[in-house]
Design a protein around this motif. Structure first.
Motif, mmCIF file in Angstrom:
data_model
loop_
_atom_site.group_PDB
_atom_site.id
_atom_site.type_symbol
_atom_site.label_atom_id
_atom_site.label_comp_id
_atom_site.label_asym_id
_atom_site.label_seq_id
_atom_site.Cartn_x
_atom_site.Cartn_y
_atom_site.Cartn_z
ATOM 1 N N GLN A 99 11.636 -10.887 -4.692
ATOM 2 C CA GLN A 99 12.001 -10.864 -3.271
ATOM 3 C C GLN A 99 12.954 -9.721 -2.966
ATOM 4 O OE1 GLN A 99 10.699 -12.868 -0.687
ATOM 5 N NE2 GLN A 99 11.648 -11.165 0.396
ATOM 6 N N ARG A 100 13.933 -9.513 -3.806
ATOM 7 C CA ARG A 100 14.887 -8.425 -3.554
ATOM 8 C C ARG A 100 14.219 -7.060 -3.672
ATOM 9 N NH1 ARG A 100 20.719 -9.877 -3.909
ATOM 10 N NH2 ARG A 100 20.730 -12.138 -4.046
ATOM 11 N N GLU A 101 13.331 -6.909 -4.647
ATOM 12 C CA GLU A 101 12.606 -5.642 -4.781
ATOM 13 C C GLU A 101 11.741 -5.394 -3.549
ATOM 14 O OE1 GLU A 101 13.225 -3.378 -6.923
ATOM 15 O OE2 GLU A 101 14.414 -4.568 -8.314
ATOM 16 N N ALA A 102 11.103 -6.448 -3.046
ATOM 17 C CA ALA A 102 10.285 -6.312 -1.837
ATOM 18 C C ALA A 102 11.159 -5.934 -0.642
ATOM 19 C CB ALA A 102 9.539 -7.610 -1.565
ATOM 20 N N ASP A 103 12.324 -6.575 -0.525
ATOM 21 C CA ASP A 103 13.250 -6.239 0.561
ATOM 22 C C ASP A 103 13.621 -4.759 0.505
ATOM 23 O OD1 ASP A 103 13.309 -8.882 1.442
ATOM 24 O OD2 ASP A 103 15.211 -9.342 0.435
ATOM 25 N N LEU A 104 13.939 -4.285 -0.690
ATOM 26 C CA LEU A 104 14.324 -2.877 -0.855
ATOM 27 C C LEU A 104 13.178 -1.936 -0.517
ATOM 28 C CD1 LEU A 104 16.409 -3.125 -4.136
ATOM 29 C CD2 LEU A 104 17.258 -2.425 -1.891
ATOM 30 N N LEU A 105 11.976 -2.255 -0.978
ATOM 31 C CA LEU A 105 10.830 -1.389 -0.712
ATOM 32 C C LEU A 105 10.511 -1.304 0.773
ATOM 33 C CD1 LEU A 105 8.367 -2.226 -3.614
ATOM 34 C CD2 LEU A 105 9.351 0.005 -3.079
ATOM 35 N N VAL A 106 10.494 -2.446 1.436
ATOM 36 C CA VAL A 106 10.178 -2.451 2.867
ATOM 37 C C VAL A 106 11.269 -1.728 3.653
ATOM 38 C CG1 VAL A 106 9.863 -3.924 4.895
ATOM 39 C CG2 VAL A 106 8.712 -4.492 2.749
ATOM 40 N N ALA A 107 12.520 -1.999 3.332
ATOM 41 C CA ALA A 107 13.620 -1.331 4.028
ATOM 42 C C ALA A 107 13.583 0.182 3.786
ATOM 43 C CB ALA A 107 14.960 -1.907 3.572
ATOM 44 N N ALA A 108 13.291 0.577 2.566
ATOM 45 C CA ALA A 108 13.212 2.004 2.247
ATOM 46 C C ALA A 108 12.072 2.662 3.016
ATOM 47 C CB ALA A 108 13.030 2.204 0.750
ATOM 48 N N ALA A 109 10.913 2.023 3.029
ATOM 49 C CA ALA A 109 9.769 2.598 3.732
ATOM 50 C C ALA A 109 10.056 2.756 5.221
ATOM 51 C CB ALA A 109 8.533 1.739 3.510
ATOM 52 N N VAL A 110 10.671 1.749 5.820
ATOM 53 C CA VAL A 110 11.000 1.814 7.248
ATOM 54 C C VAL A 110 12.040 2.909 7.506
ATOM 55 C CG1 VAL A 110 12.068 0.557 9.161
ATOM 56 C CG2 VAL A 110 10.358 -0.567 7.720
ATOM 57 N N GLY A 111 13.092 2.901 6.729
ATOM 58 C CA GLY A 111 14.146 3.895 6.918
ATOM 59 C C GLY A 111 13.675 5.311 6.660
ATOM 60 N N LEU A 112 12.925 5.497 5.598
ATOM 61 C CA LEU A 112 12.429 6.831 5.279
ATOM 62 C C LEU A 112 11.392 7.295 6.297
ATOM 63 C CD1 LEU A 112 12.172 6.411 1.419
ATOM 64 C CD2 LEU A 112 13.783 7.876 2.645
ATOM 65 N N GLY A 113 10.625 6.331 6.829
ATOM 66 C CA GLY A 113 9.678 6.685 7.893
ATOM 67 C C GLY A 113 10.406 7.228 9.110
ATOM 68 N N GLY A 114 11.542 6.617 9.427
ATOM 69 C CA GLY A 114 12.364 7.125 10.525
ATOM 70 C C GLY A 114 12.858 8.535 10.244
ATOM 71 N N ASP A 115 13.219 8.794 9.000
ATOM 72 C CA ASP A 115 13.654 10.141 8.625
ATOM 73 C C ASP A 115 12.547 11.159 8.840
ATOM 74 O OD1 ASP A 115 16.147 9.231 7.916
ATOM 75 O OD2 ASP A 115 15.888 9.515 5.757
ATOM 76 N N VAL A 116 11.312 10.781 8.529
ATOM 77 C CA VAL A 116 10.178 11.685 8.749
ATOM 78 C C VAL A 116 10.020 11.949 10.250
ATOM 79 C CG1 VAL A 116 7.658 11.941 8.584
ATOM 80 C CG2 VAL A 116 8.947 11.054 6.637
ATOM 81 N N LEU A 117 10.080 10.888 11.041
ATOM 82 C CA LEU A 117 9.927 11.049 12.491
ATOM 83 C C LEU A 117 10.994 11.949 13.092
ATOM 84 C CD1 LEU A 117 9.000 7.410 13.549
ATOM 85 C CD2 LEU A 117 7.509 9.410 13.540
ATOM 86 N N HIS A 118 12.198 11.922 12.524
ATOM 87 C CA HIS A 118 13.293 12.734 13.045
ATOM 88 C C HIS A 118 13.432 14.080 12.333
ATOM 89 C CE1 HIS A 118 14.736 9.653 15.747
ATOM 90 N NE2 HIS A 118 14.544 8.775 14.782
ATOM 91 N N GLY A 119 12.490 14.381 11.449
ATOM 92 C CA GLY A 119 12.480 15.681 10.787
ATOM 93 C C GLY A 119 13.510 15.863 9.691
ATOM 94 N N ARG A 120 14.088 14.774 9.207
ATOM 95 C CA ARG A 120 15.110 14.880 8.157
ATOM 96 C C ARG A 120 14.505 14.924 6.758
ATOM 97 N NH1 ARG A 120 18.307 11.281 11.823
ATOM 98 N NH2 ARG A 120 17.158 9.552 10.906
ATOM 99 N N ARG A 121 13.269 14.422 6.622
ATOM 100 C CA ARG A 121 12.569 14.433 5.340
ATOM 101 C C ARG A 121 11.109 14.744 5.599
ATOM 102 N NH1 ARG A 121 15.657 11.697 1.276
ATOM 103 N NH2 ARG A 121 17.226 10.361 2.206
ATOM 104 N N THR A 122 10.451 15.249 4.563
ATOM 105 C CA THR A 122 9.006 15.476 4.661
ATOM 106 C C THR A 122 8.273 14.270 4.089
ATOM 107 O OG1 THR A 122 8.795 16.472 2.471
ATOM 108 C CG2 THR A 122 9.370 17.964 4.304
ATOM 109 N N LEU A 123 6.984 14.180 4.401
ATOM 110 C CA LEU A 123 6.181 13.107 3.819
ATOM 111 C C LEU A 123 6.173 13.189 2.298
ATOM 112 C CD1 LEU A 123 3.109 12.882 6.209
ATOM 113 C CD2 LEU A 123 4.863 11.160 5.826
ATOM 114 N N ASP A 124 6.134 14.398 1.763
ATOM 115 C CA ASP A 124 6.172 14.554 0.305
ATOM 116 C C ASP A 124 7.477 14.015 -0.278
ATOM 117 O OD1 ASP A 124 3.622 15.607 0.042
ATOM 118 O OD2 ASP A 124 4.316 17.691 0.095
ATOM 119 N N ASP A 125 8.589 14.273 0.397
ATOM 120 C CA ASP A 125 9.878 13.729 -0.060
ATOM 121 C C ASP A 125 9.829 12.204 -0.106
ATOM 122 O OD1 ASP A 125 11.020 16.275 -0.164
ATOM 123 O OD2 ASP A 125 11.936 16.086 1.832
ATOM 124 N N VAL A 126 9.321 11.608 0.955
ATOM 125 C CA VAL A 126 9.263 10.146 1.055
ATOM 126 C C VAL A 126 8.320 9.576 -0.008
ATOM 127 C CG1 VAL A 126 8.546 8.229 2.528
ATOM 128 C CG2 VAL A 126 9.920 10.094 3.471
#
Length: 71
Positions: free
Chosen positions: A28-55
Protein backbone atom coordinates in the motif's frame (compact mmCIF):
# COMPACT_ATOMS: atom_id res chain seq x y z
CA UNK A 1 -15.34 5.53 -6.46
CA UNK A 2 -12.04 3.70 -6.87
CA UNK A 3 -9.01 5.23 -5.25
CA UNK A 4 -6.18 5.47 -7.78
CA UNK A 5 -3.68 3.57 -5.66
CA UNK A 6 -5.88 0.51 -4.98
CA UNK A 7 -5.22 -1.29 -8.29
CA UNK A 8 -1.50 -0.52 -7.97
CA UNK A 9 -1.40 -1.88 -4.42
CA UNK A 10 -3.19 -5.05 -5.53
CA UNK A 11 -0.72 -5.49 -8.39
CA UNK A 12 2.26 -5.11 -6.06
CA UNK A 13 0.72 -7.45 -3.46
CA UNK A 14 0.10 -10.10 -6.14
CA UNK A 15 3.69 -9.77 -7.32
CA UNK A 16 4.87 -10.13 -3.71
CA UNK A 17 2.97 -13.38 -3.32
CA UNK A 18 4.85 -14.86 -6.26
CA UNK A 19 8.27 -13.55 -5.14
CA UNK A 20 8.57 -10.93 -7.88
CA UNK A 21 9.31 -7.97 -5.63
CA UNK A 22 12.01 -6.88 -3.27
CA UNK A 23 11.44 -8.42 0.18
CA UNK A 24 9.78 -6.53 3.02
CA UNK A 25 7.77 -4.03 1.02
CA UNK A 26 4.51 -2.50 2.17
CA UNK A 27 2.39 -2.78 -1.00
CA UNK A 28 0.00 0.00 0.00
CA UNK A 29 2.75 2.47 0.84
CA UNK A 30 4.64 1.68 -2.36
CA UNK A 31 1.42 2.22 -4.33
CA UNK A 32 0.83 5.53 -2.52
CA UNK A 33 4.35 6.66 -3.43
CA UNK A 34 4.05 5.60 -7.07
CA UNK A 35 0.71 7.29 -7.62
CA UNK A 36 1.80 10.47 -5.83
CA UNK A 37 5.05 10.54 -7.80
CA UNK A 38 3.27 10.04 -11.12
CA UNK A 39 0.79 12.82 -10.37
CA UNK A 40 3.42 15.22 -9.10
CA UNK A 41 5.88 14.52 -11.88
CA UNK A 42 3.08 14.84 -14.43
CA UNK A 43 2.48 18.34 -13.10
CA UNK A 44 6.17 19.08 -13.54
CA UNK A 45 5.93 18.04 -17.20
CA UNK A 46 2.89 20.26 -17.72
CA UNK A 47 4.74 23.22 -16.22
CA UNK A 48 7.92 22.56 -18.18
CA UNK A 49 10.07 21.72 -15.15
CA UNK A 50 10.84 18.17 -16.33
CA UNK A 51 10.79 16.29 -19.60
CA UNK A 52 8.87 13.09 -20.22
CA UNK A 53 12.20 11.27 -20.42
CA UNK A 54 13.15 12.59 -16.97
CA UNK A 55 9.85 11.39 -15.52
CA UNK A 56 10.13 7.98 -17.18
CA UNK A 57 13.61 7.61 -15.72
CA UNK A 58 12.47 8.51 -12.22
CA UNK A 59 9.47 6.17 -12.30
CA UNK A 60 11.54 3.39 -13.86
CA UNK A 61 14.09 3.77 -11.06
CA UNK A 62 11.40 3.34 -8.40
CA UNK A 63 9.69 0.47 -10.22
CA UNK A 64 13.05 -1.32 -10.53
CA UNK A 65 13.52 -1.02 -6.77
CA UNK A 66 10.08 -2.55 -6.16
CA UNK A 67 10.27 -5.33 -8.74
CA UNK A 68 13.82 -6.51 -8.07
CA UNK A 69 13.48 -9.70 -6.01
CA UNK A 70 16.42 -10.80 -3.93
CA UNK A 71 17.89 -14.11 -5.03
Amino acid sequence: MVVADEPVACFIATAQESGQTAPGLDAQREADLLVAAAVGLGGDVLHGRRTLDDVRGILDYHLTKIFSPAF
